[in-house]
Design a protein around this motif. Structure first.
Motif, short mmCIF file in Angstrom:
data_model
loop_
_atom_site.label_atom_id
_atom_site.label_comp_id
_atom_site.label_asym_id
_atom_site.label_seq_id
_atom_site.Cartn_x
_atom_site.Cartn_y
_atom_site.Cartn_z
N UNK A 1 0.84 -1.21 0.00
CA UNK A 1 0.00 0.00 0.00
C UNK A 1 0.86 1.26 0.00
N UNK A 2 1.90 1.26 0.81
CA UNK A 2 2.82 2.41 0.88
C UNK A 2 3.54 2.61 -0.46
N UNK A 3 3.97 1.50 -1.07
CA UNK A 3 4.64 1.58 -2.36
C UNK A 3 3.70 2.17 -3.41
N UNK A 4 2.45 1.74 -3.42
CA UNK A 4 1.48 2.26 -4.38
C UNK A 4 1.22 3.76 -4.14
N UNK A 5 1.27 4.20 -2.90
CA UNK A 5 1.14 5.64 -2.61
C UNK A 5 2.31 6.40 -3.22
N UNK A 6 3.50 5.82 -3.12
CA UNK A 6 4.69 6.45 -3.72
C UNK A 6 4.52 6.54 -5.23
N UNK A 7 4.08 5.44 -5.86
CA UNK A 7 3.86 5.43 -7.31
C UNK A 7 2.85 6.50 -7.70
N UNK A 8 1.79 6.65 -6.93
CA UNK A 8 0.70 7.56 -7.28
C UNK A 8 0.89 8.99 -6.76
N UNK A 9 2.01 9.27 -6.13
CA UNK A 9 2.25 10.60 -5.58
C UNK A 9 2.11 11.66 -6.68
N UNK A 10 1.54 12.82 -6.35
CA UNK A 10 1.24 13.83 -7.37
C UNK A 10 2.45 14.62 -7.89
N UNK A 11 3.60 14.47 -7.32
CA UNK A 11 4.77 15.20 -7.80
C UNK A 11 6.03 14.70 -7.11
N UNK A 12 7.15 15.24 -7.54
CA UNK A 12 8.45 14.80 -7.01
C UNK A 12 8.58 15.03 -5.51
N UNK A 13 8.18 16.18 -5.03
CA UNK A 13 8.32 16.48 -3.60
C UNK A 13 7.44 15.57 -2.76
N UNK A 14 6.22 15.33 -3.20
CA UNK A 14 5.33 14.42 -2.47
C UNK A 14 5.88 13.00 -2.50
N UNK A 15 6.40 12.59 -3.64
CA UNK A 15 7.00 11.26 -3.77
C UNK A 15 8.20 11.13 -2.85
#
Length: 173
Positions: free
Chosen positions: A56-70
């Motif tokens: 779930x955490x990895x998928x959040x990283x994949x779906x992050x809206x931008x570089x800073x959020x990622x």
């Protein structure tokens, strides 16, 4: 030559676990071993829970809206999962570990994936994780292409989307 075990392989494992959810503990252990993870610790049901949370955490990283959020999501996972680097020879060759000793399989996976993803993104580019651009596909991928322009999970999806776009253009003409 010993390659960094925190590089491409843990990212590929995270992609695999994200796209094909783990069925049970035996499935998790088998897939980890196939990916090159040394499973020399006891395993149990808690490892499944930890791994599912990691996915779930990895998928959040994949779906992050931008570089800073990622980056913020990766940094949070690193803070929770990794430790200072140190040399170890537990499998017959010296290499670096970015994790504490005596972790469960789930803990090892969290450390491997957190450092692997950080190395992947910082070394290849912060945009190098994504989801297939085909509207009928939700597959996660790690872009390891030479150009860094991957948009589809496979040639099949790229071709299907190209045919759809072509046919759509014919109808509007």
């Amino acid at each position: 030559m010993q390659l960094n075990p925190y590089g491409e392989d843990p990212v590929n494992l995270a992609v695999d676990l994200s796209n094909r959810p783990v069925a049970d503990l035996d499935d998790l252990v088998r897939r980890c071993v196939e990916a090159g993870v040394v499973v020399d610790m006891p395993t149990g049901p808690a490892d499944l829970d930890t791994t599912r949370d990691l996915v779930l955490r990895f998928r959040e990283i994949v779906d992050a809206p931008g570089e800073k959020a990622r980056a913020a999501l990766v940094n949070a996972l690193l803070k929770e999962s990794s430790a200072h680097p140190r040399l170890t020879d537990h499998v017959g060759g010296w290499h670096l570990h970015y994790r504490d000793d005596d972790l469960s399989l789930g803990g090892v996976l969290r450390a491997l994936v957190s450092v692997g993803v950080a190395l992947h993104l910082s070394g290849r580019g912060m945009h190098r994780l994504g989801r297939c651009a085909d509207r009928d596909c939700d597959v996660v991928y790690a872009d390891q292409s030479r150009t860094g322009r991957q948009r589809y999970c496979s040639t099949r999806c790229a071709n299907r989307d190209a045919v759809r776009r072509h046919r759509s253009g014919l109808r509007s003409a």
